[in-house]
Design a protein around this motif. Structure first.
Motif, PDB file in Angstrom:
ATOM      1  N   GLY A  28      11.862  70.612  67.645  1.00 40.07           N
ATOM      2  CA  GLY A  28      12.397  70.034  66.410  1.00 40.07           C
ATOM      3  C   GLY A  28      13.771  69.444  66.619  1.00 40.07           C
ATOM      4  O   GLY A  28      14.075  68.336  66.143  1.00 40.07           O
ATOM      5  N   ILE A  29      14.616  70.154  67.337  1.00 38.33           N
ATOM      6  CA  ILE A  29      15.964  69.657  67.619  1.00 38.33           C
ATOM      7  C   ILE A  29      15.887  68.378  68.449  1.00 38.33           C
ATOM      8  O   ILE A  29      16.565  67.389  68.161  1.00 38.33           O
ATOM      9  CB  ILE A  29      16.793  70.742  68.347  1.00 38.33           C
ATOM     10  N   ASP A  30      15.031  68.402  69.479  1.00 40.77           N
ATOM     11  CA  ASP A  30      14.900  67.247  70.370  1.00 40.77           C
ATOM     12  C   ASP A  30      14.318  66.019  69.672  1.00 40.77           C
ATOM     13  O   ASP A  30      14.559  64.894  70.098  1.00 40.77           O
ATOM     14  CB  ASP A  30      14.021  67.595  71.578  1.00 40.77           C
ATOM     15  N   SER A  31      13.561  66.234  68.587  1.00 41.93           N
ATOM     16  CA  SER A  31      12.949  65.100  67.904  1.00 41.93           C
ATOM     17  C   SER A  31      13.968  64.273  67.120  1.00 41.93           C
ATOM     18  O   SER A  31      13.667  63.167  66.699  1.00 41.93           O
ATOM     19  CB  SER A  31      11.841  65.579  66.961  1.00 41.93           C
ATOM     20  N   GLY A  32      15.154  64.815  66.937  1.00 46.02           N
ATOM     21  CA  GLY A  32      16.214  64.069  66.264  1.00 46.02           C
ATOM     22  C   GLY A  32      16.118  64.164  64.755  1.00 46.02           C
ATOM     23  O   GLY A  32      15.227  64.811  64.199  1.00 46.02           O
ATOM     24  N   PRO A  33      17.036  63.487  64.085  1.00 44.76           N
ATOM     25  CA  PRO A  33      17.060  63.561  62.623  1.00 44.76           C
ATOM     26  C   PRO A  33      15.851  62.866  61.999  1.00 44.76           C
ATOM     27  O   PRO A  33      15.274  61.948  62.566  1.00 44.76           O
ATOM     28  CB  PRO A  33      18.349  62.848  62.239  1.00 44.76           C
TER      29      PRO A  33
END
Length: 92
Positions: free
Chosen positions: A63-68
């Motif tokens: 989730g963090i890596d997928s960006g905003p």
């Protein structure tokens, strides 16, 4: 009889009261029985979900890596979800 291991646990007064109330109401024969039932349900829920701590950490990182998000409001998120699941409702 099944072999049992005796352990000591600490509960908040609220939790202890909840367990005692369940026993007093006749839902369980003893506080031990109530706690065993709670642990069985906890284990079943963990088994059903099937996620290990490592799995959950990997999902958080994904989730963090997928960006905003491209959506800026909760209304946009809900509208996108409704749109995505609308066709499947018509098929049923």
């Amino acid at each position: 009889m099944t072999k049992v291991e005796k352990i000591t646990i600490a509960l908040t007064p609220e939790m202890a009261g909840f367990v005692r109330s369940a026993v007093d109401a006749g839902e369980y024969a003893s506080t031990s029985e109530a706690i065993r039932d709670a642990v069985r349900e906890w284990k079943e829920r963990r088994d059903l979900l099937g996620y290990t701590v490592e799995d959950l950490r990997a999902l958080v990182q994904e989730g963090i890596d997928s960006g905003p998000s491209s959506r800026s409001t909760m209304a946009e998120v809900k509208a996108a979800a409704r749109h995505r699941f609308e066709p499947s409702r018509r098929e049923s």
